[in-house]
Design an enzyme around this catalytic site. Structure first.
Site, PDB file in Angstrom:
ATOM      1  N   ARG A  49       0.580  -1.263   0.191  1.00 39.83           N
ATOM      2  CA  ARG A  49       0.022   0.109  -0.132  1.00 39.83           C
ATOM      3  C   ARG A  49       0.927   1.445  -0.029  1.00 39.83           C
ATOM      4  NH1 ARG A  49      -2.482  -4.116   1.530  1.00 39.83           N
ATOM      5  NH2 ARG A  49      -0.591  -4.513   2.505  1.00 39.83           N
ATOM      6  N   THR A  50       1.733   1.348   1.046  1.00 37.93           N
ATOM      7  CA  THR A  50       2.538   2.714   0.971  1.00 37.93           C
ATOM      8  C   THR A  50       3.183   2.944  -0.182  1.00 37.93           C
ATOM      9  OG1 THR A  50       2.621   2.103   3.404  1.00 37.93           O
ATOM     10  CG2 THR A  50       3.980   3.935   2.747  1.00 37.93           C
ATOM     11  N   LYS A  78      28.012  -2.877  -2.458  1.00 43.66           N
ATOM     12  CA  LYS A  78      29.560  -2.720  -2.486  1.00 43.66           C
ATOM     13  C   LYS A  78      30.056  -2.195  -1.290  1.00 43.66           C
ATOM     14  CE  LYS A  78      28.443  -1.948  -7.254  1.00 43.66           C
ATOM     15  NZ  LYS A  78      28.291  -0.622  -8.250  1.00 43.66           N
ATOM     16  N   ARG A  99      11.316   3.907   3.804  1.00 45.04           N
ATOM     17  CA  ARG A  99      10.824   2.990   4.709  1.00 45.04           C
ATOM     18  C   ARG A  99      12.000   2.185   5.146  1.00 45.04           C
ATOM     19  NH1 ARG A  99       5.825  -0.980   4.573  1.00 45.04           N
ATOM     20  NH2 ARG A  99       4.700   0.841   5.121  1.00 45.04           N
ATOM     21  N   HIS A 127       4.583   5.614  11.701  1.00 45.06           N
ATOM     22  CA  HIS A 127       3.909   5.588  10.229  1.00 45.06           C
ATOM     23  C   HIS A 127       3.200   6.701   9.900  1.00 45.06           C
ATOM     24  CE1 HIS A 127       3.116   4.091   6.658  1.00 45.06           C
ATOM     25  NE2 HIS A 127       2.816   2.836   6.656  1.00 45.06           N
TER      26      HIS A 127
END
Ligand code: CP
Length: 301
Positions: A49-50, A78, A99, A127
């Site tokens: 969703r986000t 790396k 996120r 959130h």
């Protein structure tokens, strides 16, 4: 607003402003133009969703996105540092949506780059864009935000969405009932905040006993990925399952919200009832995220 990292950073007026802007965007009364803007969606943790709603929101505003989903195909492999990755992406984008599993990662990003940063979830902490779309959904379903009786059910310890939402709602004189397995109670710092603000709350065990007094119930899944020992999750899973049979005498205005994804905590027989609102809630996320992007990039005026 320069960044959106925590609900604690937003005033009540700013929350109301974003709700109002979301309503106008939904009705087509406000059409922010982001056609010259590019958002970087940096997702170190999985999301449906986000991620998709931010991408949808940016496209609907006429803007563009670049995306990172996990680090497998990036130069993190790396040995590139988090700071160098952020500083590089900030050369390309006007806005970073991030996120991470690490609490505080979004705050660190905001302090590192000169462009606005939106926290799309940092570990079990916050959130805020979910809380804003939740509160927008509550306003739409209840026609008000003040004086609501709200059941909050599920994983209240690791559920970042409930931490942000309870903080957001505490400006609107709610009465909270918190139901969770005993190991997954609301963190003391949030309960202390509520006590200081003189917000009524009660920790309960049986949802059935109280459900008919709720205006809405916010249900969350148990956050399996936050358990250090998978056996602890196995012991608790399935502790709360909301089924259609529990909804016989709920209030007329009663609605069930869930940030999703759902595992088993809301039985699918609830989906066809007039009380299920979780998929409309996900849709509301697009309008709210359009509003947040516009407010941060100056397209709301
Ligand atoms: N509600 C929410 O954050 O869902 P996703 O994890 O799918 O983005």
């Amino acid at each position: 607003m320069n960044d959106l990292i925590s609900m604690r950073d937003l005033s009540k007026d700013e929350v109301l402003y974003l709700i109002d802007l979301s309503e106008k965007i939904e009705k087509g009364e406000c059409k922010p133009d982001m056609s010259r803007k590019l958002a970087a969606l940096m997702f170190y943790e999985p999301s449906t969703r986000t991620h998709f709603s931010f991408a949808t929101a940016m496209k609907k505003l006429g803007g563009q996105t670049i995306t990172m989903r996990g680090t497998a195909s990036t130069s993190v492999q790396k040995g590139e540092s988090f700071a160098d990755t952020l500083l590089t992406i900030a050369q390309y984008a006007d806005l970073i949506v991030i996120r991470s599993a690490i609490e505080g990662a979004a705050r660190y990003a905001a302090e590192t780059v000169p462009i606005p940063v939106i926290n799309a979830g940092d570990g079990a902490n916050q959130h805020p864009t979910q809380a804003l779309l939740d509160i927008f959904s509550i306003k739409k379903t209840q026609k008000k935000l003040e004086d609501l009786t709200i059941g909050v059910v599920g994983d209240l310890k690791f559920g970042r969405t409930v931490h942000s939402l309870v903080q957001a709602l505490s400006d609107f004189n709610p009465r909270f009932y918190f139901a969770s397995p005993s190991h997954l109670k609301m963190p003391p710092y949030i309960l202390d905040d509520l006590t200081q603000k003189k917000i009524a709350f009660e920790e309960i065990r049986e949802v059935e006993k109280y459900i008919n007094t709720f205006d809405l119930m916010y249900v969350t899944r148990i956050q399996k990925e936050r358990f250090a020992d998978p056996e602890d999750y196995e012991k608790i899973k399935g502790s709360y399952i909301i089924s259609e049979s529990m909804l016989k005498e709920v209030k007329k205005n009663f609605k069930i919200l869930h940030p999703l994804p759902r595992v088993d905590e809301i039985s699918t027989d609830v989906d066809a009832t007039p009380y299920a609102y979780y998929f409309q809630q996900a849709r509301n996320g697009v309008y709210m995220r359009q509003a947040i992007i516009a407010a941060l990039l100056g397209g709301d005026k």
